[in-house]
Design a protein around this motif. Sequence first.
Motif, PDB file in Angstrom:
ATOM      1  N   THR A 171       0.811  -1.214   0.000  1.00  0.00           N
ATOM      2  CA  THR A 171       0.000   0.000   0.000  1.00  0.00           C
ATOM      3  C   THR A 171       0.847   1.268   0.000  1.00  0.00           C
ATOM      4  OG1 THR A 171      -0.111   0.012   2.412  1.00  0.00           O
ATOM      5  CG2 THR A 171      -1.874  -1.135   1.232  1.00  0.00           C
ATOM      6  N   CYS A 172       2.147   1.133  -0.175  1.00  0.00           N
ATOM      7  CA  CYS A 172       3.019   2.306  -0.119  1.00  0.00           C
ATOM      8  C   CYS A 172       2.779   3.246  -1.295  1.00  0.00           C
ATOM      9  CB  CYS A 172       4.485   1.874  -0.106  1.00  0.00           C
ATOM     10  SG  CYS A 172       4.979   1.030   1.402  1.00  0.00           S
ATOM     11  N   ILE A 173       2.707   4.519  -0.982  1.00  0.00           N
ATOM     12  CA  ILE A 173       2.674   5.575  -1.988  1.00  0.00           C
ATOM     13  C   ILE A 173       3.797   6.511  -1.564  1.00  0.00           C
ATOM     14  CG2 ILE A 173       1.366   7.442  -3.052  1.00  0.00           C
ATOM     15  CD1 ILE A 173      -1.204   5.914  -2.197  1.00  0.00           C
ATOM     16  N   ILE A 174       4.929   6.425  -2.258  1.00  0.00           N
ATOM     17  CA  ILE A 174       6.146   7.123  -1.855  1.00  0.00           C
ATOM     18  C   ILE A 174       6.414   8.273  -2.806  1.00  0.00           C
ATOM     19  CG2 ILE A 174       8.596   6.830  -1.366  1.00  0.00           C
ATOM     20  CD1 ILE A 174       7.923   3.762  -1.092  1.00  0.00           C
ATOM     21  N   ASN A 175       6.594   9.475  -2.246  1.00  0.00           N
ATOM     22  CA  ASN A 175       6.832  10.643  -3.086  1.00  0.00           C
ATOM     23  C   ASN A 175       8.320  10.762  -3.444  1.00  0.00           C
ATOM     24  OD1 ASN A 175       8.137  11.800  -0.864  1.00  0.00           O
ATOM     25  ND2 ASN A 175       6.492  13.221  -0.401  1.00  0.00           N
ATOM     26  N   ALA A 176       8.667  11.803  -4.183  1.00  0.00           N
ATOM     27  CA  ALA A 176      10.032  11.990  -4.666  1.00  0.00           C
ATOM     28  C   ALA A 176      11.036  12.171  -3.532  1.00  0.00           C
ATOM     29  CB  ALA A 176      10.091  13.193  -5.607  1.00  0.00           C
ATOM     30  N   GLU A 177      10.574  12.655  -2.377  1.00  0.00           N
ATOM     31  CA  GLU A 177      11.466  12.848  -1.234  1.00  0.00           C
ATOM     32  C   GLU A 177      11.637  11.561  -0.427  1.00  0.00           C
ATOM     33  OE1 GLU A 177       8.852  15.196  -1.703  1.00  0.00           O
ATOM     34  OE2 GLU A 177      10.274  16.383  -2.860  1.00  0.00           O
ATOM     35  N   GLY A 178      10.949  10.485  -0.819  1.00  0.00           N
ATOM     36  CA  GLY A 178      11.052   9.212  -0.125  1.00  0.00           C
ATOM     37  C   GLY A 178      10.106   9.084   1.044  1.00  0.00           C
ATOM     38  N   LEU A 179       9.121   9.973   1.160  1.00  0.00           N
ATOM     39  CA  LEU A 179       8.165   9.941   2.259  1.00  0.00           C
ATOM     40  C   LEU A 179       6.897   9.219   1.814  1.00  0.00           C
ATOM     41  CD1 LEU A 179       7.548  10.897   5.154  1.00  0.00           C
ATOM     42  CD2 LEU A 179       6.580  12.954   4.150  1.00  0.00           C
ATOM     43  N   CYS A 180       6.476   8.229   2.604  1.00  0.00           N
ATOM     44  CA  CYS A 180       5.266   7.474   2.309  1.00  0.00           C
ATOM     45  C   CYS A 180       4.073   8.125   2.996  1.00  0.00           C
ATOM     46  CB  CYS A 180       5.441   6.032   2.801  1.00  0.00           C
ATOM     47  SG  CYS A 180       4.040   4.949   2.414  1.00  0.00           S
ATOM     48  N   TRP A 181       2.883   7.850   2.517  1.00  0.00           N
ATOM     49  CA  TRP A 181       1.666   8.406   3.119  1.00  0.00           C
ATOM     50  C   TRP A 181       1.513   7.972   4.568  1.00  0.00           C
ATOM     51  CZ3 TRP A 181      -2.000   5.304   5.260  1.00  0.00           C
ATOM     52  CH2 TRP A 181      -1.938   3.946   4.945  1.00  0.00           C
ATOM     53  N   CYS A 182       2.092   6.835   4.964  1.00  0.00           N
ATOM     54  CA  CYS A 182       1.940   6.321   6.333  1.00  0.00           C
ATOM     55  C   CYS A 182       2.920   6.950   7.309  1.00  0.00           C
ATOM     56  CB  CYS A 182       2.106   4.808   6.352  1.00  0.00           C
ATOM     57  SG  CYS A 182       3.803   4.255   6.042  1.00  0.00           S
TER      58      CYS A 182
ATOM     59  N   ALA B 239      11.284   7.679  10.783  1.00  0.00           N
ATOM     60  CA  ALA B 239      12.369   8.559  11.187  1.00  0.00           C
ATOM     61  C   ALA B 239      11.917   9.406  12.361  1.00  0.00           C
ATOM     62  CB  ALA B 239      12.779   9.456  10.020  1.00  0.00           C
ATOM     63  N   PRO B 240      12.814   9.643  13.308  1.00  0.00           N
ATOM     64  CA  PRO B 240      12.440  10.521  14.422  1.00  0.00           C
ATOM     65  C   PRO B 240      12.171  11.920  13.908  1.00  0.00           C
ATOM     66  CG  PRO B 240      14.780  10.048  14.474  1.00  0.00           C
ATOM     67  CD  PRO B 240      14.182   9.202  13.389  1.00  0.00           C
ATOM     68  N   GLU B 241      11.176  12.566  14.499  1.00  0.00           N
ATOM     69  CA  GLU B 241      10.866  13.925  14.087  1.00  0.00           C
ATOM     70  C   GLU B 241      11.926  14.865  14.628  1.00  0.00           C
ATOM     71  OE1 GLU B 241       6.936  15.274  14.549  1.00  0.00           O
ATOM     72  OE2 GLU B 241       6.067  13.333  14.063  1.00  0.00           O
ATOM     73  N   PRO B 242      12.317  15.851  13.838  1.00  0.00           N
ATOM     74  CA  PRO B 242      13.328  16.788  14.327  1.00  0.00           C
ATOM     75  C   PRO B 242      12.809  17.582  15.512  1.00  0.00           C
ATOM     76  CG  PRO B 242      12.433  17.516  12.227  1.00  0.00           C
ATOM     77  CD  PRO B 242      11.845  16.162  12.518  1.00  0.00           C
ATOM     78  N   ALA B 243      13.707  17.871  16.445  1.00  0.00           N
ATOM     79  CA  ALA B 243      13.322  18.666  17.613  1.00  0.00           C
ATOM     80  C   ALA B 243      12.990  20.078  17.156  1.00  0.00           C
ATOM     81  CB  ALA B 243      14.452  18.697  18.623  1.00  0.00           C
ATOM     82  N   VAL B 244      11.914  20.606  17.682  1.00  0.00           N
ATOM     83  CA  VAL B 244      11.477  21.947  17.314  1.00  0.00           C
ATOM     84  C   VAL B 244      11.898  22.906  18.414  1.00  0.00           C
ATOM     85  CG1 VAL B 244       9.493  23.409  16.810  1.00  0.00           C
ATOM     86  CG2 VAL B 244       9.510  21.033  16.048  1.00  0.00           C
ATOM     87  N   GLN B 245      12.608  23.947  18.041  1.00  0.00           N
ATOM     88  CA  GLN B 245      13.040  24.965  18.988  1.00  0.00           C
ATOM     89  C   GLN B 245      11.928  25.991  19.133  1.00  0.00           C
ATOM     90  OE1 GLN B 245      15.962  25.227  20.640  1.00  0.00           O
ATOM     91  NE2 GLN B 245      16.763  23.324  19.795  1.00  0.00           N
ATOM     92  N   PRO B 246      11.568  26.348  20.364  1.00  0.00           N
ATOM     93  CA  PRO B 246      10.573  27.409  20.534  1.00  0.00           C
ATOM     94  C   PRO B 246      11.076  28.705  19.918  1.00  0.00           C
ATOM     95  CG  PRO B 246      11.114  26.378  22.641  1.00  0.00           C
ATOM     96  CD  PRO B 246      12.053  25.831  21.611  1.00  0.00           C
TER      97      PRO B 246
END
Length: 62
Positions: A12-23, A35-42
């Motif tokens: 069921t993978c739908i992978i875009n050009a950046e390599g990110l799947c819908w899931c 992948a771990p989400e990047p830490a967001v700085q306030p």
Amino acid sequence: MSDDPRCCGTGTCIINAEGLCWCGQRWDGEKMCFAPEPAVQPQSARPLDATAVPASPTQSKA
């Protein structure tokens, strides 16, 4: 569905050009993984200044 070699095996993978799947999985160059989400700085974070003096509260004169 296309036979994308990056598919995680569900078919069921739908992978875009950046390599990110819908899931939410991302192609890391070898396999699909969460992948771990990047830490967001306030936005209000500022570097500490050792010479800064905290402001004293304004006192009203009666």
